[in-house]
Each structure stands twice: as C-alpha cells, then as structure tokens.
Design an enzyme around this catalytic site. Structure first.
Site, PDB file in Angstrom:
ATOM      1  N   GLU A  45      72.774  -9.872 114.099  1.00 46.15           N
ATOM      2  CA  GLU A  45      73.104 -11.397 113.669  1.00 46.15           C
ATOM      3  C   GLU A  45      73.979 -11.346 112.421  1.00 46.15           C
ATOM      4  O   GLU A  45      75.170 -12.726 112.087  1.00 46.15           O
ATOM      5  CB  GLU A  45      71.644 -12.177 112.716  1.00 46.15           C
ATOM      6  CG  GLU A  45      70.789 -12.303 113.994  1.00 46.15           C
ATOM      7  CD  GLU A  45      70.707 -13.101 114.941  1.00 46.15           C
ATOM      8  OE1 GLU A  45      71.028 -14.157 114.645  1.00 46.15           O
ATOM      9  OE2 GLU A  45      69.925 -12.202 115.727  1.00 46.15           O
ATOM     10  N   TYR A 128      68.169 -18.142 108.111  1.00 50.34           N
ATOM     11  CA  TYR A 128      68.024 -18.222 109.310  1.00 50.34           C
ATOM     12  C   TYR A 128      68.491 -16.485 109.831  1.00 50.34           C
ATOM     13  O   TYR A 128      66.914 -15.916 110.546  1.00 50.34           O
ATOM     14  CB  TYR A 128      69.952 -18.577 109.551  1.00 50.34           C
ATOM     15  CG  TYR A 128      69.668 -17.921 110.791  1.00 50.34           C
ATOM     16  CD1 TYR A 128      69.276 -18.327 111.927  1.00 50.34           C
ATOM     17  CD2 TYR A 128      70.830 -16.677 111.029  1.00 50.34           C
ATOM     18  CE1 TYR A 128      70.271 -18.168 112.733  1.00 50.34           C
ATOM     19  CE2 TYR A 128      71.521 -16.476 112.332  1.00 50.34           C
ATOM     20  CZ  TYR A 128      70.137 -17.386 112.920  1.00 50.34           C
ATOM     21  OH  TYR A 128      70.517 -16.321 114.671  1.00 50.34           O
ATOM     22  N   ASP A 146      70.564 -22.705 113.397  1.00 52.27           N
ATOM     23  CA  ASP A 146      71.597 -21.917 112.804  1.00 52.27           C
ATOM     24  C   ASP A 146      72.408 -22.610 114.429  1.00 52.27           C
ATOM     25  O   ASP A 146      72.481 -24.491 114.662  1.00 52.27           O
ATOM     26  CB  ASP A 146      72.592 -21.008 114.078  1.00 52.27           C
ATOM     27  CG  ASP A 146      72.125 -20.709 115.200  1.00 52.27           C
ATOM     28  OD1 ASP A 146      71.974 -21.697 115.684  1.00 52.27           O
ATOM     29  OD2 ASP A 146      72.624 -19.514 115.868  1.00 52.27           O
TER      30      ASP A 146
HETATM   31  N1  ADE Z   1      73.562 -15.699 118.308  1.00 55.16           N
HETATM   32  C1  ADE Z   1      72.981 -15.539 116.864  1.00 55.16           C
HETATM   33  N2  ADE Z   1      72.454 -14.696 117.143  1.00 55.16           N
HETATM   34  C2  ADE Z   1      72.223 -14.516 118.359  1.00 55.16           C
HETATM   35  C3  ADE Z   1      71.425 -13.738 119.533  1.00 55.16           C
HETATM   36  N3  ADE Z   1      70.614 -12.798 118.531  1.00 55.16           N
HETATM   37  N4  ADE Z   1      71.357 -13.982 120.589  1.00 55.16           N
HETATM   38  C4  ADE Z   1      72.111 -15.081 121.086  1.00 55.16           C
HETATM   39  N5  ADE Z   1      73.655 -14.934 120.169  1.00 55.16           N
HETATM   40  C5  ADE Z   1      73.239 -15.081 119.414  1.00 55.16           C
END
Ligand code: ADE
Length: 373
Positions: A45, A128, A146
């Site tokens: 993340e 987040y 997000d």
């Molecule tokens: N963008 C942010 N977190 C994500 C996730 N876990 N899988 C795919 N895209 C992402």
C-alpha cells in the site's frame, strides 16, 4: 454543484457490493500482495501510493525477498533500505515506513497492531492505509477510500463537489462504511480498487464492461467521466537543474549524498544545482562544482538532458562532464566513487539516467581525448 440525489438505502448498497464481489471473483488480477500478511499488505500500500501497479510489482518482489518480515526490515540501516526503493520515487514513504517498523518492533514486539488507532499513530499511516491493512488481510471490516474508490463512489452515487473538501471526504467515508459487508469485506474493498483501476478509469470509463453499471448514476448521464469534480490541478512550475560529473582520483567521480529530509532524501547524486534566472546551465554546472565540491572546472561535454516530474515541478536536468582545473578547498560533503562502484550508492530515477549516460560516455575510448588532465 449541490448533492441533490436521494440518499441510497441499505438494499442499494448491498446490491452494489454483491455485484462487485461476484465480478471480482471472476476478474481479479493475480497480484503478489493479495495475501493475508499484514506486513506485505502494508508495504504494497505504501509503494502503491502515487505509483502504478505495473511499476510496483518488481520493486515489491525484490523488497519482500530481502525483507520478508518487519523485524528484518527494522533492523536494517536506512542506507541499505534505500537501495530497495531507489527509482520508485517519493522517498519520504520509505523513511516513514522504516521509522514505523522500528516503532512496531520496540512498542509492539514486532507484531503489527490490528487496531485503527494504533495503526494511525505510526508514521506514514493514515486512515486509508490503516483501512487497507485491517480489511485486505481479512482481519477487521474497515472501510477505505483512495482515488479509485473516490471515483467509483462519486459516479455510482452521484456525489458532486471537490473530493478534496472536508464535506465530500466525510460523505465518501460514510458511504464506504455503509457499503461495507460484514463478511466478504476484504474482497469488497479489493473489488472497488480493481474496478477503479481497470474499468472505472478517470478519463475513459468502460461502462459497457462494468458490473455495477445498472446501479450507477454517472453511467446514465452523457459524460460519466465528469465525476468526480476535482478542483483543477495546480500547474507545475518548470525548473532547470544542472549537474556535473568530475573525475578526482583517476577512475573515480565525485558524488554527494542528499540530506535525509526533503526531495530524494538520503540518495546519492552528481553535484547538482537549480539554475538561477539569467544563468546558463553551463554556468550553473560550474557553480555546482564550486559550491558542492570546492573545485573550479571547465565543462567539457553535455551528456544528457533529462525531463523529470515531481510533485510541483517539471524538471529539466542537464548533465555534463567536466575537467577539474583548480581545487579551491576540500569538500566534506563529496565522495569519490569508482565507476564500477556506482550501483552501490542508491540514487533517484533522473540520476540513474545520468549515470547510464555517463557510463556510456566514459567507457568510450574517445573520452580520454575529451577530458585531458
Ligand atoms: N491500489 C492500491 N491498493 C491496491 C491493491 N491492494 N490492489 C490493487 N491496486 C491497488
């Protein structure tokens, strides 16, 4: 614009969620961080902030191979950690991740706390990221919002106004919370992010392929991409930088390490300055050698012009080779590094391009004539 649509009822939220989960089960991409491991989810993340999935994957795999546990990461000096982030950008992310990992080891025995308050207290973790760590590991049903989720919620529920505003933020988080199912909350949150990345994209949403098209307000309008209503982005300011590659001991070139805080913190670079108004890049390159190395130089050859975008600036970086003509004073900031050792010093993406150009030029036999000592 006012939010005038009627408030969705529980049944609508449930319908959207179950359609999403069903779609995700059949269409999900196989991404390496989709596991129940809180450390892996946390790292992914942080890497995925402001960075595309395809860029992150190779960095993530290398990083997790070297630091499979938070303990191994926390006990590694930041200088070494930076190697695994070099080229990924936004280096404050890894410095915060390292500080947070050290705190988890010191205060929580190396076990990542699975409570929102404790997570949010760690450097670099906001609502987040905490929501992602808790929910994507299947541990706690926490909502997350997000940019992808924002886009979907605004379009599906017709949420207008700038998502950066406090009022719209509150509405988004409330909506995300009400939508969250009690059971398959991990899949629900993953599905939202997946849909935002592959179908409900910013400029050209593919409504004909969308599993929740029948429930979506924006899909029934002529321009679904008109939502969300972000305020226009601040224009990036152009900047010209110059950097200089100077040989010291034969075969070794001067580099400086950037301070740990700020842009490209802790990374290495060839001495670089921002060109002043009225100053040519050549003069700026000479000034870089003077100010950062204490050396007067003669610029011999430009080897690269690199364009690079950072948060608020469009940078044009001119890189040139130079010969040292006079050592004015000794610099404590600079280190002379042999060409074959350059890769041992982590650097940001634009400097990596400079290195490549320099390596190419310096290993050509004709360079010996360009740079007489
Ligand atoms: N963008 C942010 N977190 C994500 C996730 N876990 N899988 C795919 N895209 C992402």
């Amino acid at each position: 614009m006012e939010n005038t649509l009627p408030k969705p009822h529980t049944g609508q939220y449930q319908e959207v969620s179950s359609l999403l989960i069903h779609w995700y089960a059949h269409h999900k991409r196989d991404l390496p961080w989709r596991t129940a491991d809180a450390w892996g989810v946390w790292v992914s993340e942080i890497m995925l902030q402001q960075t595309r999935v395809s860029t992150v994957i190779p960095f993530y795999l290398k990083f997790m191979q070297r630091f499979p546990t938070i303990q191994q990461f926390a006990q590694t000096p930041i200088e070494e950690v930076l190697h695994y982030w070099a080229g990924l950008g936004y280096y404050a992310r890894v410095r915060n991740l390292h500080r947070a990992a050290v705190l988890v080891v010191q205060q929580h025995n190396g076990i990542i706390p699975m409570q929102i308050r404790q997570l949010i207290a760690l450097p670099g973790i906001g609502r987040y990221t905490a929501g992602a760590i808790l929910s994507l590991t299947g541990s706690v049903p926490a909502p997350l919002v997000d940019a992808n989720v924002t886009r979907i919620l605004c379009r599906v529920f017709g949420i207008t106004g700038d998502p950066a505003s406090a009022a719209v933020q509150k509405m988004l988080w409330n909506t995300a919370e009400r939508m969250l199912p009690i059971q398959a909350f991990a899949e629900h949150n993953q599905a939202l992010m997946e849909l935002g990345e592959v179908i409900c994209t910013p400029a050209e949403p593919q409504c004909d392929k969308c599993p929740i098209c029948s429930c979506c307000y924006a899909a029934s309008t002529p321009a679904p991409q008109a939502l969300p209503e972000y305020a226009p982005a601040r224009k990036k300011v152009p900047q010209v930088h110059a950097c200089i590659i100077v040989e010291g001991i034969p075969g070794c070139y001067f580099m400086v390490q950037r301070p740990y805080h700020g842009l490209w913190g802790g990374l290495w670079e060839f001495p670089r300055v921002l060109c002043q108004p009225e100053e040519t890049w050549k003069e700026a390159a000479q000034r870089a050698a003077d100010e950062l190395l204490g050396i007067q130089v003669r610029v011999a050859k430009k080897i690269a012009t690199i364009k690079h975008v950072v948060t608020h600036h469009n940078i044009t970086l001119h890189a040139c080779l130079a010969t040292s003509v006079n050592i004015v004073r000794n610099s404590s900031m600079a280190k002379q590094i042999a060409l074959c050792d350059w890769q041992r010093y982590p650097c940001a993406a634009p400097q990596l391009l400079v290195r490549k150009a320099a390596e190419k030029t310096l290993t050509q036999p004709s360079v010996q004539q360009i740079l007489p000592l």
